[in-house]
Design a protein around this motif. Structure first.
Motif, short mmCIF file in Angstrom:
data_model
loop_
_atom_site.label_atom_id
_atom_site.label_comp_id
_atom_site.label_asym_id
_atom_site.label_seq_id
_atom_site.Cartn_x
_atom_site.Cartn_y
_atom_site.Cartn_z
N THR A 127 37.50 44.54 -23.00
CA THR A 127 38.51 43.68 -22.85
C THR A 127 37.66 42.33 -22.97
OG1 THR A 127 39.99 44.80 -21.14
CG2 THR A 127 40.03 42.43 -21.06
N VAL A 165 38.56 38.32 -25.78
CA VAL A 165 39.06 37.73 -27.05
C VAL A 165 38.03 38.01 -27.93
CG1 VAL A 165 39.90 35.55 -27.83
CG2 VAL A 165 40.28 35.92 -25.80
N GLN A 178 43.28 38.52 -28.59
CA GLN A 178 42.97 39.21 -27.24
C GLN A 178 43.17 40.78 -27.46
OE1 GLN A 178 42.18 37.74 -24.07
NE2 GLN A 178 41.95 39.82 -23.48
N THR A 198 43.07 43.96 -24.52
CA THR A 198 43.05 44.17 -23.24
C THR A 198 43.09 45.77 -23.03
OG1 THR A 198 43.97 42.12 -22.73
CG2 THR A 198 44.22 43.67 -21.04
#
Length: 123
Positions: A90, A92, A118, A120
């Motif tokens: 996780t 950027v 991003q 996640t």
């Protein structure tokens, strides 16, 4: 050269994502391309790098065997295929390009950056 990264999202552990980095303004063929990531509260760190020819690659130990970097100079695009994603992936993710340096891991040595996408990964 301007870079635009895309392809991020929210996935579960074990899933896959493919990030894309599209260049405009100039051919990407003369640049070493790298993918970095920055998790919350941490420094930006290189994940993978690919040489101008596409033959030479580098991977951080944390992603070896799971991530694969490629490039299509004709389409001025680089890809980061991410498999078997883990929650610790996780972050950027950024693509970057360097005209001057071929083996750099220091983000300061990359002249051009995409805006970040991003990723996640939930457990």
């Amino acid at each position: 050269v301007q870079l635009q990264a895309s392809g991020g999202g929210m996935v579960r552990a074990g899933d896959s994502l493919r990030l894309s980095c599209v260049a405009s303004g100039r051919s990407l063929g003369n640049y070493t391309v790298a993918w970095f990531r920055q998790a919350a509260g941490k420094e930006r760190k290189i994940v993978a790098r690919i040489s101008r020819s596409g033959i030479g690659t580098y991977y951080d130990d944390s992603v070896k065997g799971r991530f694969s970097v490629s490039r299509d100079n004709a389409k001025t695009t680089s890809y980061l295929q991410m498999n078997s994603l883990k929650p610790e992936d996780t972050a950027v993710y950024y693509c970057a390009a360097s005209l001057l340096y071929t083996g750099a891991r220091d983000p300061e040595l990359y002249e051009h950056w995409g805006q970040g996408t991003q990723v996640t990964v939930s457990s």
